[in-house]
Design a protein around this motif. Structure first.
Motif, PDB file in Angstrom:
ATOM      1  N   ARG A   1       3.645   2.068  12.214  1.00  0.00           N
ATOM      2  CA  ARG A   1       2.348   2.020  12.874  1.00  0.00           C
ATOM      3  C   ARG A   1       1.328   2.864  11.567  1.00  0.00           C
ATOM      4  N   PHE A   2       1.733   3.650  10.972  1.00  0.00           N
ATOM      5  CA  PHE A   2       0.998   4.396   9.859  1.00  0.00           C
ATOM      6  C   PHE A   2       0.580   3.367   8.778  1.00  0.00           C
ATOM      7  N   TRP A   3       1.657   2.411   8.176  1.00  0.00           N
ATOM      8  CA  TRP A   3       1.619   1.751   7.150  1.00  0.00           C
ATOM      9  C   TRP A   3       0.697   0.468   7.544  1.00  0.00           C
ATOM     10  N   SER A   4       0.806   0.131   8.787  1.00  0.00           N
ATOM     11  CA  SER A   4      -0.107  -0.982   9.388  1.00  0.00           C
ATOM     12  C   SER A   4      -1.412  -0.597   9.150  1.00  0.00           C
ATOM     13  N   ALA A   5      -1.687   0.681   9.606  1.00  0.00           N
ATOM     14  CA  ALA A   5      -3.187   1.215   9.592  1.00  0.00           C
ATOM     15  C   ALA A   5      -3.830   1.288   8.309  1.00  0.00           C
ATOM     16  N   GLU A   6      -2.814   1.609   7.410  1.00  0.00           N
ATOM     17  CA  GLU A   6      -3.283   1.702   5.698  1.00  0.00           C
ATOM     18  C   GLU A   6      -3.689   0.316   5.513  1.00  0.00           C
TER      19      GLU A   6
END
Length: 193
Positions: free
Chosen positions: A30-35
Protein backbone atom coordinates in the motif's frame (compact mmCIF):
# COMPACT_ATOMS: atom_id res chain seq x y z
CA UNK A 1 9.86 22.72 -10.69
CA UNK A 2 9.02 19.07 -10.10
CA UNK A 3 10.60 17.26 -7.15
CA UNK A 4 12.84 14.28 -7.95
CA UNK A 5 12.30 11.72 -5.18
CA UNK A 6 14.44 8.60 -4.79
CA UNK A 7 12.75 5.73 -2.94
CA UNK A 8 14.08 2.24 -2.20
CA UNK A 9 13.98 -0.68 0.21
CA UNK A 10 17.25 -1.14 2.07
CA UNK A 11 18.47 -3.41 4.87
CA UNK A 12 20.01 -2.04 8.06
CA UNK A 13 23.48 -2.72 6.67
CA UNK A 14 22.71 -0.86 3.46
CA UNK A 15 22.04 -3.77 1.11
CA UNK A 16 19.68 -2.78 -1.65
CA UNK A 17 19.17 -6.06 -3.49
CA UNK A 18 15.44 -6.51 -4.01
CA UNK A 19 15.49 -9.98 -2.42
CA UNK A 20 17.63 -9.14 0.64
CA UNK A 21 14.95 -7.60 2.87
CA UNK A 22 11.66 -8.87 4.11
CA UNK A 23 9.15 -10.11 1.57
CA UNK A 24 6.52 -7.51 0.73
CA UNK A 25 3.32 -7.51 2.72
CA UNK A 26 0.00 -5.75 2.34
CA UNK A 27 1.07 -2.68 4.34
CA UNK A 28 4.31 -2.13 2.42
CA UNK A 29 2.58 -2.66 -0.93
CA UNK A 30 0.00 0.00 0.00
CA UNK A 31 2.89 2.35 0.82
CA UNK A 32 4.62 1.72 -2.52
CA UNK A 33 1.34 2.10 -4.40
CA UNK A 34 0.80 5.50 -2.77
CA UNK A 35 4.38 6.60 -3.57
CA UNK A 36 3.88 5.75 -7.24
CA UNK A 37 0.37 7.22 -7.30
CA UNK A 38 1.56 10.62 -6.06
CA UNK A 39 4.31 10.73 -8.67
CA UNK A 40 3.62 12.13 -12.10
CA UNK A 41 6.29 9.90 -13.61
CA UNK A 42 8.72 7.10 -12.82
CA UNK A 43 12.39 7.31 -13.80
CA UNK A 44 14.37 4.09 -14.17
CA UNK A 45 17.62 2.87 -15.61
CA UNK A 46 17.44 -0.04 -18.03
CA UNK A 47 18.04 -2.80 -15.46
CA UNK A 48 15.39 -1.58 -13.01
CA UNK A 49 12.92 -0.91 -15.82
CA UNK A 50 13.33 -4.42 -17.20
CA UNK A 51 13.04 -5.99 -13.73
CA UNK A 52 9.87 -4.03 -12.91
CA UNK A 53 8.36 -4.66 -16.34
CA UNK A 54 8.91 -8.42 -16.07
CA UNK A 55 7.13 -8.53 -12.71
CA UNK A 56 4.45 -5.85 -12.94
CA UNK A 57 3.44 -5.28 -16.56
CA UNK A 58 -0.14 -6.40 -17.16
CA UNK A 59 -0.18 -9.56 -19.30
CA UNK A 60 -1.68 -9.26 -22.78
CA UNK A 61 -4.58 -11.38 -21.54
CA UNK A 62 -5.43 -8.54 -19.15
CA UNK A 63 -5.53 -11.01 -16.26
CA UNK A 64 -2.93 -10.82 -13.52
CA UNK A 65 -1.06 -14.11 -12.92
CA UNK A 66 -2.17 -16.64 -10.28
CA UNK A 67 1.00 -16.12 -8.21
CA UNK A 68 -0.07 -12.54 -7.45
CA UNK A 69 -1.83 -12.03 -4.13
CA UNK A 70 -5.02 -9.94 -4.14
CA UNK A 71 -3.28 -7.23 -2.08
CA UNK A 72 -0.53 -6.95 -4.73
CA UNK A 73 -2.98 -6.10 -7.52
CA UNK A 74 -3.47 -2.42 -6.56
CA UNK A 75 0.32 -1.96 -6.74
CA UNK A 76 0.46 -3.80 -10.07
CA UNK A 77 -2.37 -1.65 -11.47
CA UNK A 78 -0.69 1.55 -10.26
CA UNK A 79 2.78 0.84 -11.64
CA UNK A 80 1.37 -0.62 -14.85
CA UNK A 81 -0.45 2.59 -15.80
CA UNK A 82 2.27 5.01 -14.57
CA UNK A 83 4.20 7.18 -17.01
CA UNK A 84 7.79 5.96 -17.19
CA UNK A 85 11.09 7.38 -18.43
CA UNK A 86 13.95 4.97 -19.08
CA UNK A 87 17.61 6.00 -19.19
CA UNK A 88 19.46 3.60 -21.47
CA UNK A 89 22.22 3.72 -24.03
CA UNK A 90 21.64 0.10 -25.12
CA UNK A 91 17.89 -0.09 -25.76
CA UNK A 92 16.49 1.20 -29.02
CA UNK A 93 12.90 1.39 -27.81
CA UNK A 94 10.69 0.88 -24.79
CA UNK A 95 7.01 0.12 -24.26
CA UNK A 96 4.92 -0.06 -21.09
CA UNK A 97 3.92 3.63 -21.05
CA UNK A 98 7.60 4.54 -21.29
CA UNK A 99 9.77 7.04 -23.09
CA UNK A 100 13.45 6.40 -23.76
CA UNK A 101 15.91 9.01 -22.45
CA UNK A 102 19.27 9.34 -24.20
CA UNK A 103 21.93 11.96 -24.30
CA UNK A 104 23.36 14.00 -21.46
CA UNK A 105 21.78 12.68 -18.25
CA UNK A 106 21.96 15.94 -16.31
CA UNK A 107 20.41 17.92 -19.17
CA UNK A 108 17.64 15.36 -19.78
CA UNK A 109 16.68 15.08 -16.11
CA UNK A 110 16.68 18.86 -15.67
CA UNK A 111 14.31 19.14 -18.65
CA UNK A 112 12.07 16.48 -17.11
CA UNK A 113 12.03 18.33 -13.78
CA UNK A 114 11.06 21.56 -15.54
CA UNK A 115 7.98 20.03 -17.17
CA UNK A 116 4.66 20.66 -15.43
CA UNK A 117 3.28 17.83 -13.34
CA UNK A 118 3.63 15.94 -10.11
CA UNK A 119 6.84 14.62 -8.57
CA UNK A 120 9.18 12.23 -10.36
CA UNK A 121 9.95 8.99 -8.55
CA UNK A 122 13.31 7.36 -9.32
CA UNK A 123 14.17 3.80 -8.40
CA UNK A 124 17.12 1.47 -8.75
CA UNK A 125 20.74 1.72 -7.68
CA UNK A 126 23.07 2.85 -10.48
CA UNK A 127 20.96 5.68 -11.90
CA UNK A 128 20.22 7.22 -8.47
CA UNK A 129 23.96 7.18 -7.70
CA UNK A 130 24.61 9.23 -10.83
CA UNK A 131 21.72 11.58 -10.02
CA UNK A 132 22.95 12.06 -6.43
CA UNK A 133 26.45 12.88 -7.73
CA UNK A 134 24.85 15.51 -9.97
CA UNK A 135 22.88 17.00 -7.06
CA UNK A 136 19.55 16.34 -8.75
CA UNK A 137 17.72 14.36 -6.03
CA UNK A 138 15.43 16.55 -3.94
CA UNK A 139 14.13 13.90 -1.53
CA UNK A 140 15.26 10.46 -0.37
CA UNK A 141 12.87 7.81 0.93
CA UNK A 142 14.49 4.78 2.54
CA UNK A 143 12.31 1.90 3.67
CA UNK A 144 14.74 0.35 6.15
CA UNK A 145 14.11 -3.36 6.65
CA UNK A 146 15.01 -4.91 10.05
CA UNK A 147 17.43 -7.32 8.41
CA UNK A 148 21.23 -7.55 8.24
CA UNK A 149 21.91 -8.99 4.79
CA UNK A 150 25.68 -9.33 5.15
CA UNK A 151 26.12 -9.37 1.37
CA UNK A 152 24.90 -7.79 -1.84
CA UNK A 153 25.07 -4.35 -3.40
CA UNK A 154 24.88 -1.34 -1.13
CA UNK A 155 23.45 2.11 -1.71
CA UNK A 156 25.64 4.87 -3.09
CA UNK A 157 28.85 2.83 -3.34
CA UNK A 158 31.26 5.17 -5.12
CA UNK A 159 29.49 8.44 -4.30
CA UNK A 160 31.98 11.27 -4.92
CA UNK A 161 31.00 13.43 -1.93
CA UNK A 162 28.88 12.86 1.14
CA UNK A 163 25.38 14.35 1.11
CA UNK A 164 24.18 15.63 4.49
CA UNK A 165 20.48 14.84 4.89
CA UNK A 166 17.75 16.27 7.08
CA UNK A 167 15.16 13.80 8.38
CA UNK A 168 11.70 15.23 7.62
CA UNK A 169 9.39 12.30 8.39
CA UNK A 170 9.33 8.74 9.70
CA UNK A 171 6.81 5.95 9.66
CA UNK A 172 6.94 2.47 11.18
CA UNK A 173 5.32 -0.60 9.65
CA UNK A 174 3.98 -3.55 11.64
CA UNK A 175 6.71 -5.68 10.03
CA UNK A 176 9.37 -3.58 11.78
CA UNK A 177 10.38 -1.72 8.62
CA UNK A 178 10.80 2.02 9.07
CA UNK A 179 10.34 4.69 6.42
CA UNK A 180 12.87 7.51 6.62
CA UNK A 181 12.02 10.52 4.45
CA UNK A 182 14.96 12.90 4.07
CA UNK A 183 15.94 15.97 2.10
CA UNK A 184 19.40 17.37 1.40
CA UNK A 185 20.34 19.49 4.43
CA UNK A 186 21.70 22.14 2.10
CA UNK A 187 18.96 23.15 -0.32
CA UNK A 188 19.64 22.53 -3.99
CA UNK A 189 19.97 25.85 -5.80
CA UNK A 190 18.72 26.64 -9.30
CA UNK A 191 21.78 25.00 -10.87
CA UNK A 192 21.18 21.75 -8.95
CA UNK A 193 24.34 22.05 -6.86
Amino acid sequence: MRILRYAINVTIDGCCHHEAGLPPDEESMRFWSAEIERAGALLYGRVTYEMMESAWRRPESGVWPDWMESWEIPFADTIDRAEKHVVSSTRSDVGWNAELMRGDLEHEVRLLKEQPGDDILVGGVTLPLRLADLGLIDEYVFVVQPVIAGHGPTLFAGLRESIPLELVDTRAFRSGATVLRCRPAVPIDATGR
